[in-house]
Design a protein around this motif. Structure first.
Motif, short mmCIF file in Angstrom:
data_model
loop_
_atom_site.label_atom_id
_atom_site.label_comp_id
_atom_site.label_asym_id
_atom_site.label_seq_id
_atom_site.Cartn_x
_atom_site.Cartn_y
_atom_site.Cartn_z
N PHE A 98 0.83 -1.20 0.00
CA PHE A 98 0.00 0.00 0.00
C PHE A 98 0.87 1.26 0.00
O PHE A 98 0.67 2.16 -0.82
CB PHE A 98 -0.94 0.01 1.21
N THR A 99 1.81 1.32 0.92
CA THR A 99 2.63 2.53 1.04
C THR A 99 3.46 2.78 -0.22
O THR A 99 3.59 3.91 -0.68
CB THR A 99 3.54 2.44 2.27
N GLU A 100 4.01 1.71 -0.78
CA GLU A 100 4.83 1.87 -1.97
C GLU A 100 3.99 2.33 -3.16
O GLU A 100 4.40 3.18 -3.95
CB GLU A 100 5.54 0.56 -2.29
N GLU A 101 2.79 1.77 -3.30
CA GLU A 101 1.95 2.15 -4.43
C GLU A 101 1.42 3.57 -4.27
O GLU A 101 1.28 4.31 -5.26
CB GLU A 101 0.78 1.17 -4.59
N MET A 102 1.11 3.99 -3.04
CA MET A 102 0.67 5.37 -2.83
C MET A 102 1.77 6.36 -3.21
O MET A 102 1.50 7.44 -3.75
CB MET A 102 0.27 5.58 -1.37
N ALA A 103 3.01 5.99 -2.94
CA ALA A 103 4.13 6.86 -3.28
C ALA A 103 4.40 6.86 -4.78
O ALA A 103 4.62 7.92 -5.40
CB ALA A 103 5.38 6.43 -2.52
N LYS A 104 4.38 5.68 -5.40
CA LYS A 104 4.74 5.57 -6.81
C LYS A 104 3.61 5.98 -7.75
O LYS A 104 3.83 6.67 -8.73
CB LYS A 104 5.19 4.14 -7.12
N THR A 105 2.39 5.55 -7.46
CA THR A 105 1.28 5.79 -8.38
C THR A 105 0.69 7.19 -8.23
O THR A 105 0.40 7.86 -9.22
CB THR A 105 0.16 4.75 -8.17
#
Length: 263
Positions: A98-105
Protein backbone atom coordinates in the motif's frame (compact mmCIF):
# COMPACT_ATOMS: atom_id res chain seq x y z
CA UNK A 1 -4.47 -1.34 -8.12
CA UNK A 2 -8.05 -2.54 -8.53
CA UNK A 3 -11.33 -0.68 -8.84
CA UNK A 4 -13.72 -1.17 -5.94
CA UNK A 5 -17.35 -1.59 -6.91
CA UNK A 6 -20.06 -0.90 -4.35
CA UNK A 7 -23.76 -0.31 -4.68
CA UNK A 8 -24.70 3.31 -4.23
CA UNK A 9 -26.41 4.24 -0.97
CA UNK A 10 -28.79 7.13 -0.48
CA UNK A 11 -27.39 10.08 1.45
CA UNK A 12 -28.56 13.62 2.04
CA UNK A 13 -26.80 16.16 -0.19
CA UNK A 14 -24.28 18.08 1.87
CA UNK A 15 -21.89 20.95 1.26
CA UNK A 16 -19.00 22.26 3.29
CA UNK A 17 -20.88 25.56 3.73
CA UNK A 18 -23.80 23.83 5.43
CA UNK A 19 -22.50 21.01 7.60
CA UNK A 20 -24.91 18.09 8.16
CA UNK A 21 -26.30 17.43 11.62
CA UNK A 22 -23.66 15.69 13.69
CA UNK A 23 -25.74 12.60 14.35
CA UNK A 24 -27.30 12.24 10.92
CA UNK A 25 -26.88 8.55 10.08
CA UNK A 26 -25.41 7.79 13.51
CA UNK A 27 -27.60 5.16 15.13
CA UNK A 28 -25.40 4.43 18.15
CA UNK A 29 -26.63 5.89 21.46
CA UNK A 30 -24.38 7.70 23.98
CA UNK A 31 -22.11 5.67 26.23
CA UNK A 32 -24.31 5.96 29.30
CA UNK A 33 -27.22 4.46 27.36
CA UNK A 34 -25.10 1.64 25.97
CA UNK A 35 -24.07 0.78 29.52
CA UNK A 36 -27.72 -0.14 30.23
CA UNK A 37 -27.98 -2.56 27.28
CA UNK A 38 -27.72 -6.30 27.78
CA UNK A 39 -25.15 -8.27 25.82
CA UNK A 40 -27.61 -9.47 23.21
CA UNK A 41 -28.76 -5.95 22.41
CA UNK A 42 -25.17 -4.67 22.19
CA UNK A 43 -24.19 -7.46 19.81
CA UNK A 44 -27.22 -6.87 17.56
CA UNK A 45 -26.53 -3.12 17.40
CA UNK A 46 -22.84 -3.60 16.61
CA UNK A 47 -23.31 -6.07 13.79
CA UNK A 48 -26.23 -4.12 12.32
CA UNK A 49 -24.16 -0.92 12.28
CA UNK A 50 -21.42 -2.65 10.30
CA UNK A 51 -23.83 -4.31 7.87
CA UNK A 52 -24.11 -1.34 5.49
CA UNK A 53 -22.08 1.64 4.34
CA UNK A 54 -23.22 5.19 5.08
CA UNK A 55 -22.04 7.23 2.10
CA UNK A 56 -21.16 6.54 -1.55
CA UNK A 57 -17.81 6.80 -3.29
CA UNK A 58 -18.10 6.77 -7.08
CA UNK A 59 -14.47 5.86 -7.71
CA UNK A 60 -12.90 3.56 -5.16
CA UNK A 61 -9.63 1.71 -5.70
CA UNK A 62 -7.84 -1.02 -3.82
CA UNK A 63 -4.27 0.13 -3.34
CA UNK A 64 -1.70 -2.57 -2.65
CA UNK A 65 -2.44 -6.24 -2.27
CA UNK A 66 -6.01 -7.42 -1.86
CA UNK A 67 -5.12 -9.16 1.43
CA UNK A 68 -3.19 -8.47 3.53
CA UNK A 69 -1.62 -5.04 3.48
CA UNK A 70 -3.89 -3.30 0.97
CA UNK A 71 -6.44 -0.58 1.65
CA UNK A 72 -9.40 0.93 -0.19
CA UNK A 73 -9.07 4.59 -1.16
CA UNK A 74 -11.70 6.91 -2.61
CA UNK A 75 -10.47 9.03 -5.52
CA UNK A 76 -13.62 11.06 -6.19
CA UNK A 77 -12.94 14.69 -7.09
CA UNK A 78 -13.21 15.89 -3.48
CA UNK A 79 -10.74 13.24 -2.35
CA UNK A 80 -8.44 13.07 -5.38
CA UNK A 81 -4.82 12.29 -4.64
CA UNK A 82 -2.21 14.52 -6.25
CA UNK A 83 1.26 15.81 -5.45
CA UNK A 84 1.90 16.77 -2.65
CA UNK A 85 -0.66 14.47 -0.97
CA UNK A 86 0.28 13.12 2.47
CA UNK A 87 -0.42 9.64 3.80
CA UNK A 88 0.19 8.12 7.25
CA UNK A 89 0.18 4.32 7.57
CA UNK A 90 0.35 2.91 11.09
CA UNK A 91 1.09 -0.73 11.90
CA UNK A 92 2.47 -1.66 8.49
CA UNK A 93 4.25 -4.78 9.72
CA UNK A 94 5.99 -6.48 6.81
CA UNK A 95 3.40 -5.32 4.27
CA UNK A 96 4.50 -2.33 2.19
CA UNK A 97 2.42 -2.79 -0.98
CA UNK A 98 0.00 0.00 0.00
CA UNK A 99 2.63 2.53 1.04
CA UNK A 100 4.83 1.87 -1.97
CA UNK A 101 1.95 2.15 -4.43
CA UNK A 102 0.67 5.37 -2.83
CA UNK A 103 4.13 6.86 -3.28
CA UNK A 104 4.74 5.57 -6.81
CA UNK A 105 1.28 5.79 -8.38
CA UNK A 106 -0.11 8.93 -6.75
CA UNK A 107 3.13 10.72 -5.89
CA UNK A 108 2.14 11.06 -2.25
CA UNK A 109 4.56 11.65 0.59
CA UNK A 110 3.99 8.49 2.63
CA UNK A 111 4.97 8.02 6.26
CA UNK A 112 4.94 4.41 7.43
CA UNK A 113 5.12 3.46 11.11
CA UNK A 114 5.60 0.27 13.09
CA UNK A 115 7.34 0.00 16.48
CA UNK A 116 7.95 -3.71 15.92
CA UNK A 117 10.27 -3.10 12.95
CA UNK A 118 13.74 -1.65 13.24
CA UNK A 119 14.26 -1.62 9.50
CA UNK A 120 12.14 -2.64 6.56
CA UNK A 121 14.50 -4.49 4.25
CA UNK A 122 12.75 -2.67 1.39
CA UNK A 123 14.44 -0.69 -1.36
CA UNK A 124 14.48 3.06 -0.82
CA UNK A 125 11.70 5.16 -2.31
CA UNK A 126 12.15 8.93 -2.37
CA UNK A 127 8.66 9.69 -1.08
CA UNK A 128 8.33 6.83 1.40
CA UNK A 129 9.68 7.33 4.90
CA UNK A 130 9.63 4.56 7.50
CA UNK A 131 9.83 5.21 11.24
CA UNK A 132 10.15 2.44 13.88
CA UNK A 133 7.62 4.01 16.23
CA UNK A 134 3.96 3.59 16.98
CA UNK A 135 0.87 5.70 17.61
CA UNK A 136 -0.89 5.79 20.96
CA UNK A 137 -2.75 8.14 23.29
CA UNK A 138 0.52 9.21 24.92
CA UNK A 139 4.05 10.10 23.88
CA UNK A 140 6.86 8.13 25.48
CA UNK A 141 8.69 4.82 25.53
CA UNK A 142 7.19 1.60 26.83
CA UNK A 143 8.75 -1.86 26.54
CA UNK A 144 11.58 -0.29 24.54
CA UNK A 145 9.13 0.96 21.92
CA UNK A 146 8.67 4.64 21.14
CA UNK A 147 5.07 5.88 20.97
CA UNK A 148 3.69 9.26 19.98
CA UNK A 149 0.26 10.82 19.82
CA UNK A 150 -1.08 11.79 16.42
CA UNK A 151 -0.73 15.43 17.42
CA UNK A 152 2.97 14.98 18.21
CA UNK A 153 3.56 13.00 15.01
CA UNK A 154 1.95 15.71 12.90
CA UNK A 155 4.00 18.37 14.69
CA UNK A 156 7.22 16.38 14.27
CA UNK A 157 6.79 16.18 10.49
CA UNK A 158 5.54 19.74 10.10
CA UNK A 159 1.95 18.73 9.35
CA UNK A 160 0.11 20.40 12.23
CA UNK A 161 -1.69 22.80 9.90
CA UNK A 162 -1.74 20.61 6.81
CA UNK A 163 -4.46 18.36 5.46
CA UNK A 164 -3.63 14.66 5.73
CA UNK A 165 -5.14 12.87 2.75
CA UNK A 166 -5.24 9.31 4.12
CA UNK A 167 -4.53 7.67 7.48
CA UNK A 168 -4.57 3.89 7.90
CA UNK A 169 -4.67 2.21 11.31
CA UNK A 170 -3.81 -1.49 11.57
CA UNK A 171 -2.99 -1.42 15.26
CA UNK A 172 -5.58 -3.65 16.98
CA UNK A 173 -6.61 -3.06 19.74
CA UNK A 174 -4.84 0.28 20.20
CA UNK A 175 -7.21 2.08 17.80
CA UNK A 176 -9.76 1.97 20.62
CA UNK A 177 -7.69 4.50 22.59
CA UNK A 178 -5.95 6.30 19.72
CA UNK A 179 -9.12 7.39 17.91
CA UNK A 180 -10.93 8.89 20.95
CA UNK A 181 -7.76 10.76 21.94
CA UNK A 182 -7.22 12.09 18.41
CA UNK A 183 -10.86 13.16 18.06
CA UNK A 184 -10.85 14.89 21.44
CA UNK A 185 -7.74 16.88 20.48
CA UNK A 186 -8.94 17.76 17.00
CA UNK A 187 -6.15 15.83 15.30
CA UNK A 188 -8.51 14.12 12.82
CA UNK A 189 -10.38 17.29 11.85
CA UNK A 190 -8.15 17.85 8.80
CA UNK A 191 -7.92 14.19 7.74
CA UNK A 192 -9.79 13.44 4.51
CA UNK A 193 -9.88 9.64 4.68
CA UNK A 194 -9.49 7.31 7.64
CA UNK A 195 -9.14 3.55 7.26
CA UNK A 196 -9.19 1.28 10.30
CA UNK A 197 -9.11 -2.41 11.08
CA UNK A 198 -11.26 -3.47 14.01
CA UNK A 199 -9.82 -6.78 15.13
CA UNK A 200 -7.64 -9.31 13.35
CA UNK A 201 -7.51 -13.14 13.28
CA UNK A 202 -5.32 -13.11 16.38
CA UNK A 203 -7.57 -10.67 18.24
CA UNK A 204 -11.14 -11.53 17.26
CA UNK A 205 -13.98 -9.68 18.95
CA UNK A 206 -14.60 -10.91 22.49
CA UNK A 207 -18.28 -11.24 23.31
CA UNK A 208 -18.35 -9.10 26.43
CA UNK A 209 -20.26 -5.93 27.14
CA UNK A 210 -17.02 -3.95 27.52
CA UNK A 211 -15.69 -5.17 24.17
CA UNK A 212 -18.86 -4.25 22.30
CA UNK A 213 -19.22 -0.89 24.03
CA UNK A 214 -15.60 0.12 23.38
CA UNK A 215 -16.03 -0.53 19.64
CA UNK A 216 -19.46 1.11 19.51
CA UNK A 217 -18.12 4.18 21.32
CA UNK A 218 -15.40 4.61 18.69
CA UNK A 219 -17.80 4.14 15.77
CA UNK A 220 -20.30 6.59 17.26
CA UNK A 221 -17.66 9.24 17.97
CA UNK A 222 -16.26 8.99 14.43
CA UNK A 223 -19.77 9.48 13.09
CA UNK A 224 -20.38 12.40 15.44
CA UNK A 225 -17.23 14.14 14.18
CA UNK A 226 -18.26 13.73 10.54
CA UNK A 227 -16.70 10.47 9.37
CA UNK A 228 -18.94 8.17 7.31
CA UNK A 229 -18.10 4.70 6.04
CA UNK A 230 -18.06 4.19 2.28
CA UNK A 231 -16.88 0.57 2.23
CA UNK A 232 -16.76 -2.13 4.91
CA UNK A 233 -14.81 -5.33 4.30
CA UNK A 234 -15.30 -8.44 6.40
CA UNK A 235 -12.38 -10.72 7.22
CA UNK A 236 -13.66 -14.26 6.80
CA UNK A 237 -10.72 -15.53 8.84
CA UNK A 238 -12.53 -14.01 11.81
CA UNK A 239 -15.76 -15.95 11.33
CA UNK A 240 -16.93 -17.44 14.61
CA UNK A 241 -20.08 -18.82 16.20
CA UNK A 242 -21.67 -16.20 18.42
CA UNK A 243 -23.03 -17.61 21.64
CA UNK A 244 -24.93 -14.34 22.05
CA UNK A 245 -26.57 -14.13 18.62
CA UNK A 246 -26.75 -17.92 18.11
CA UNK A 247 -25.28 -17.77 14.63
CA UNK A 248 -21.98 -17.33 12.81
CA UNK A 249 -20.77 -13.72 12.62
CA UNK A 250 -17.63 -11.85 11.58
CA UNK A 251 -15.42 -10.53 14.36
CA UNK A 252 -13.05 -8.37 12.28
CA UNK A 253 -13.81 -5.53 9.89
CA UNK A 254 -11.82 -3.19 7.69
CA UNK A 255 -13.66 0.13 7.47
CA UNK A 256 -12.92 3.06 5.18
CA UNK A 257 -14.30 6.47 6.19
CA UNK A 258 -14.68 9.78 4.37
CA UNK A 259 -14.67 13.10 6.21
CA UNK A 260 -17.87 15.03 5.39
CA UNK A 261 -16.00 18.32 5.85
CA UNK A 262 -14.49 17.79 2.41
CA UNK A 263 -17.75 17.12 0.57
Amino acid sequence: MELVYKEQVEVMQTTSATPPPKFEGCMIPPHFDLATYNLSRLAALYHKYLSAEQIPCKQGVRVGKTRPGGWDVCIDEEFSLADPCVVYAFGVGKYFSFTEEMAKTFGCFVYAFDPGLKRTGRRHLERLLFSPEGINNYTGIINHRRMRTLKDIRHHYGHSNRTIDVITLDITPTELVVIPHALENGDLHSVKQLNIRLGNPALILRETADAYISRLDVLRDLCFFGFRSWIINEDNKCLFHSEVMHKHVIGCHEISFLNLRYI
